[in-house]
Motif scaffolding. Structure first.
Motif, PDB file in Angstrom:
ATOM      1  N   GLU A 239      33.911  48.164   3.738  1.00  0.00           N
ATOM      2  CA  GLU A 239      34.992  48.770   2.943  1.00  0.00           C
ATOM      3  C   GLU A 239      36.015  49.458   3.848  1.00  0.00           C
ATOM      4  OE1 GLU A 239      33.873  53.014   1.206  1.00  0.00           O
ATOM      5  OE2 GLU A 239      32.306  51.576   0.698  1.00  0.00           O
ATOM      6  N   VAL A 240      35.541  49.998   4.966  1.00  0.00           N
ATOM      7  CA  VAL A 240      36.469  50.642   5.902  1.00  0.00           C
ATOM      8  C   VAL A 240      37.238  49.580   6.694  1.00  0.00           C
ATOM      9  CG1 VAL A 240      36.639  52.131   7.936  1.00  0.00           C
ATOM     10  CG2 VAL A 240      35.157  52.785   6.035  1.00  0.00           C
ATOM     11  N   LEU A 241      36.525  48.553   7.138  1.00  0.00           N
ATOM     12  CA  LEU A 241      37.201  47.474   7.876  1.00  0.00           C
ATOM     13  C   LEU A 241      38.235  46.768   6.999  1.00  0.00           C
ATOM     14  CD1 LEU A 241      34.360  45.836  10.010  1.00  0.00           C
ATOM     15  CD2 LEU A 241      36.138  47.431  10.755  1.00  0.00           C
ATOM     16  N   ALA A 242      37.952  46.679   5.702  1.00  0.00           N
ATOM     17  CA  ALA A 242      38.905  46.029   4.792  1.00  0.00           C
ATOM     18  C   ALA A 242      40.227  46.799   4.771  1.00  0.00           C
ATOM     19  CB  ALA A 242      38.312  45.943   3.382  1.00  0.00           C
TER      20      ALA A 242
ATOM     21  N   VAL B  94      39.386  58.509   3.512  1.00  0.00           N
ATOM     22  CA  VAL B  94      40.224  59.709   3.368  1.00  0.00           C
ATOM     23  C   VAL B  94      40.822  60.077   4.735  1.00  0.00           C
ATOM     24  CG1 VAL B  94      40.254  62.190   2.850  1.00  0.00           C
ATOM     25  CG2 VAL B  94      38.986  60.620   1.360  1.00  0.00           C
ATOM     26  N   ALA B  95      39.994  59.973   5.779  1.00  0.00           N
ATOM     27  CA  ALA B  95      40.489  60.285   7.130  1.00  0.00           C
ATOM     28  C   ALA B  95      41.615  59.320   7.534  1.00  0.00           C
ATOM     29  CB  ALA B  95      39.337  60.216   8.135  1.00  0.00           C
ATOM     30  N   ILE B  96      41.490  58.063   7.125  1.00  0.00           N
ATOM     31  CA  ILE B  96      42.550  57.083   7.409  1.00  0.00           C
ATOM     32  C   ILE B  96      43.819  57.462   6.632  1.00  0.00           C
ATOM     33  CG2 ILE B  96      43.268  54.663   7.148  1.00  0.00           C
ATOM     34  CD1 ILE B  96      40.315  53.872   7.634  1.00  0.00           C
ATOM     35  N   ALA B  97      43.637  57.845   5.363  1.00  0.00           N
ATOM     36  CA  ALA B  97      44.780  58.251   4.535  1.00  0.00           C
ATOM     37  C   ALA B  97      45.480  59.452   5.166  1.00  0.00           C
ATOM     38  CB  ALA B  97      44.315  58.592   3.118  1.00  0.00           C
ATOM     39  N   ARG B  98      44.669  60.380   5.699  1.00  0.00           N
ATOM     40  CA  ARG B  98      45.231  61.588   6.327  1.00  0.00           C
ATOM     41  C   ARG B  98      46.088  61.204   7.541  1.00  0.00           C
ATOM     42  NH1 ARG B  98      40.833  65.606   8.607  1.00  0.00           N
ATOM     43  NH2 ARG B  98      40.362  63.703   9.763  1.00  0.00           N
ATOM     44  N   ALA B  99      45.590  60.272   8.336  1.00  0.00           N
ATOM     45  CA  ALA B  99      46.367  59.824   9.503  1.00  0.00           C
ATOM     46  C   ALA B  99      47.644  59.107   9.056  1.00  0.00           C
ATOM     47  CB  ALA B  99      45.513  58.909  10.381  1.00  0.00           C
ATOM     48  N   LEU B 100      47.535  58.269   8.025  1.00  0.00           N
ATOM     49  CA  LEU B 100      48.697  57.510   7.544  1.00  0.00           C
ATOM     50  C   LEU B 100      49.760  58.414   6.943  1.00  0.00           C
ATOM     51  CD1 LEU B 100      46.936  54.504   5.785  1.00  0.00           C
ATOM     52  CD2 LEU B 100      48.195  54.453   7.951  1.00  0.00           C
TER      53      LEU B 100
ATOM     54  N   CYS C  99      41.957  53.998  16.608  1.00  0.00           N
ATOM     55  CA  CYS C  99      40.705  54.070  15.849  1.00  0.00           C
ATOM     56  C   CYS C  99      39.536  54.057  16.829  1.00  0.00           C
ATOM     57  CB  CYS C  99      40.582  52.875  14.912  1.00  0.00           C
ATOM     58  SG  CYS C  99      41.932  52.749  13.729  1.00  0.00           S
ATOM     59  N   ASP C 100      38.782  55.149  16.854  1.00  0.00           N
ATOM     60  CA  ASP C 100      37.682  55.246  17.806  1.00  0.00           C
ATOM     61  C   ASP C 100      36.349  54.993  17.116  1.00  0.00           C
ATOM     62  OD1 ASP C 100      36.183  55.603  20.029  1.00  0.00           O
ATOM     63  OD2 ASP C 100      36.482  57.762  20.192  1.00  0.00           O
ATOM     64  N   GLU C 101      35.902  53.737  17.133  1.00  0.00           N
ATOM     65  CA  GLU C 101      34.619  53.364  16.524  1.00  0.00           C
ATOM     66  C   GLU C 101      34.513  53.924  15.110  1.00  0.00           C
ATOM     67  OE1 GLU C 101      31.195  53.536  18.877  1.00  0.00           O
ATOM     68  OE2 GLU C 101      32.234  53.168  20.755  1.00  0.00           O
ATOM     69  N   VAL C 102      35.496  53.604  14.290  1.00  0.00           N
ATOM     70  CA  VAL C 102      35.592  54.230  12.970  1.00  0.00           C
ATOM     71  C   VAL C 102      34.447  53.839  12.033  1.00  0.00           C
ATOM     72  CG1 VAL C 102      38.071  54.605  13.011  1.00  0.00           C
ATOM     73  CG2 VAL C 102      37.187  52.427  12.177  1.00  0.00           C
ATOM     74  N   THR C 103      33.678  52.814  12.396  1.00  0.00           N
ATOM     75  CA  THR C 103      32.582  52.414  11.499  1.00  0.00           C
ATOM     76  C   THR C 103      31.205  52.746  12.055  1.00  0.00           C
ATOM     77  OG1 THR C 103      32.589  50.198  12.466  1.00  0.00           O
ATOM     78  CG2 THR C 103      33.886  50.513  10.470  1.00  0.00           C
TER      79      THR C 103
ATOM     80  N   ALA D 137      29.489  55.440  12.531  1.00  0.00           N
ATOM     81  CA  ALA D 137      28.659  56.470  11.897  1.00  0.00           C
ATOM     82  C   ALA D 137      28.271  56.083  10.468  1.00  0.00           C
ATOM     83  CB  ALA D 137      29.394  57.811  11.897  1.00  0.00           C
ATOM     84  N   LEU D 138      28.677  54.884  10.047  1.00  0.00           N
ATOM     85  CA  LEU D 138      28.475  54.489   8.649  1.00  0.00           C
ATOM     86  C   LEU D 138      27.231  53.632   8.462  1.00  0.00           C
ATOM     87  CD1 LEU D 138      32.124  53.422   7.728  1.00  0.00           C
ATOM     88  CD2 LEU D 138      31.022  55.616   7.264  1.00  0.00           C
ATOM     89  N   ASP D 139      26.644  53.734   7.263  1.00  0.00           N
ATOM     90  CA  ASP D 139      25.573  52.806   6.909  1.00  0.00           C
ATOM     91  C   ASP D 139      26.161  51.399   6.846  1.00  0.00           C
ATOM     92  OD1 ASP D 139      23.824  54.918   6.634  1.00  0.00           O
ATOM     93  OD2 ASP D 139      24.339  55.233   4.524  1.00  0.00           O
ATOM     94  N   PRO D 140      25.350  50.384   7.221  1.00  0.00           N
ATOM     95  CA  PRO D 140      25.870  49.011   7.304  1.00  0.00           C
ATOM     96  C   PRO D 140      26.627  48.546   6.062  1.00  0.00           C
ATOM     97  CG  PRO D 140      23.631  49.115   8.157  1.00  0.00           C
ATOM     98  CD  PRO D 140      23.946  50.487   7.652  1.00  0.00           C
ATOM     99  N   GLU D 141      26.141  48.956   4.872  1.00  0.00           N
ATOM    100  CA  GLU D 141      26.803  48.431   3.658  1.00  0.00           C
ATOM    101  C   GLU D 141      28.172  49.068   3.427  1.00  0.00           C
ATOM    102  OE1 GLU D 141      24.076  51.766   2.222  1.00  0.00           O
ATOM    103  OE2 GLU D 141      24.057  50.195   3.728  1.00  0.00           O
ATOM    104  N   LEU D 142      28.477  50.142   4.159  1.00  0.00           N
ATOM    105  CA  LEU D 142      29.778  50.806   3.976  1.00  0.00           C
ATOM    106  C   LEU D 142      30.814  50.376   5.016  1.00  0.00           C
ATOM    107  CD1 LEU D 142      28.445  54.406   3.261  1.00  0.00           C
ATOM    108  CD2 LEU D 142      29.115  52.666   1.602  1.00  0.00           C
ATOM    109  N   VAL D 143      30.349  49.658   6.041  1.00  0.00           N
ATOM    110  CA  VAL D 143      31.244  49.267   7.136  1.00  0.00           C
ATOM    111  C   VAL D 143      32.390  48.405   6.625  1.00  0.00           C
ATOM    112  CG1 VAL D 143      31.378  47.864   9.240  1.00  0.00           C
ATOM    113  CG2 VAL D 143      29.510  49.510   8.953  1.00  0.00           C
TER     114      VAL D 143
END
Length: 242
Positions: A176-179, A147-153, A162-166, A168-174
């Motif tokens: 989906e954001v990198l994709a 959502v934060a990426i969508a807001r920027a876009l 992008c400042d270390e955007v992954t 703060a995420l649990d490993p299994e969620l990294v």
């Protein structure tokens, strides 16, 4: 002409010089990874490009416009350069859709119907069209970051920082954001990312910048930086990553 031109940029916090003369040019459509130990100045550099921190000397140009410390210039700059942080910084009492609409309406004075149309389009772009009416606490960390990426876009920036955007995420969620970031790169978005994801940097980025103690210590294509590091500092840093 480079999209972002950073020339001999210095930044101090009190007596501590965090950036010691940074030179870096970013071409349109480039995806640049900034790697290095904590405290090497990576995040500070991004914050200076976005005007969140004022520089002590040197110059930063975005799309040919000089970064000046007055509010009017900074506002114009922030329209050109989107920023996504470790923490998602969403307003908890607003839905995903409202979060994406808000800065368009406040900063760009976009009329509400247009802001909503843009928000729906950008949430779809990050795979969250169905979450328009969900509140942040109903979303996973990975979804909140998307959502934060969508807001920027939605602000239609020329470049995204992008400042270390992954981190703060649990490993299994990294992933989906990198994709999503990978897709933006494929679409030609100019990206400057501080990241710990070395494989991502190797696979997706056009250049890698290794920062060490406030300087650009090594810079080059991923194959070069990862495959043939020239300095003991970079070799040590890469060795510590495994």
């Amino acid at each position: 002409m480079s999209l972002i031109e950073i020339t001999d940029v210095r930044k101090s916090f009190g007596a501590n010089e965090v950036l010691k003369g940074i030179d870096l040019n970013v071409e349109p459509g480039e995806v640049i990874a900034i790697i290095g130990k904590s405290g090497s100045g990576k995040s500070t550099l991004l914050r200076c490009i976005n005007g969140l921190e004022t520089i002590n000397s040197g110059s930063i140009q975005v799309a040919g416009a000089q970064l000046a410390p007055d509010e009017l210039h900074l506002k114009a700059l922030r329209l050109k350069v989107g920023m996504i942080f470790q923490s998602f910084n969403l307003f908890p009492h607003k839905t995903a859709g409202q979060n994406v609409m808000l800065s368009q309406m406040v900063v760009k004075k976009t009329p509400k119907p247009e802001a909503e149309a843009m928000a729906r389009k950008m949430l779809e772009r990050v795979g969250l069209a169905h979450k328009f009416d969900a509140y942040p606490d109903e979303l996973s960390g990975g979804q909140q970051q998307r959502v934060a990426i969508a807001r920027a876009l939605a602000m239609q920036p020329m470049a995204l920082l992008c400042d270390e955007v992954t981190s703060a995420l649990d490993p299994e969620l990294v992933q989906e954001v990198l994709a999503v970031v990978k897709e933006l790169a494929a679409e030609g978005m100019t990206l400057l990312m501080v990241t710990h994801e070395m494989r991502f940097a190797r696979d997706v980025c056009s250049r890698v910048v290794f920062m060490h103690m406030g300087r650009v210590h090594e810079i080059g294509p991923p194959a070069e930086v990862f495959g043939a590091p020239k300095t003991p500092e970079l070799r040590q840093f890469l060795g510590a990553q495994h």
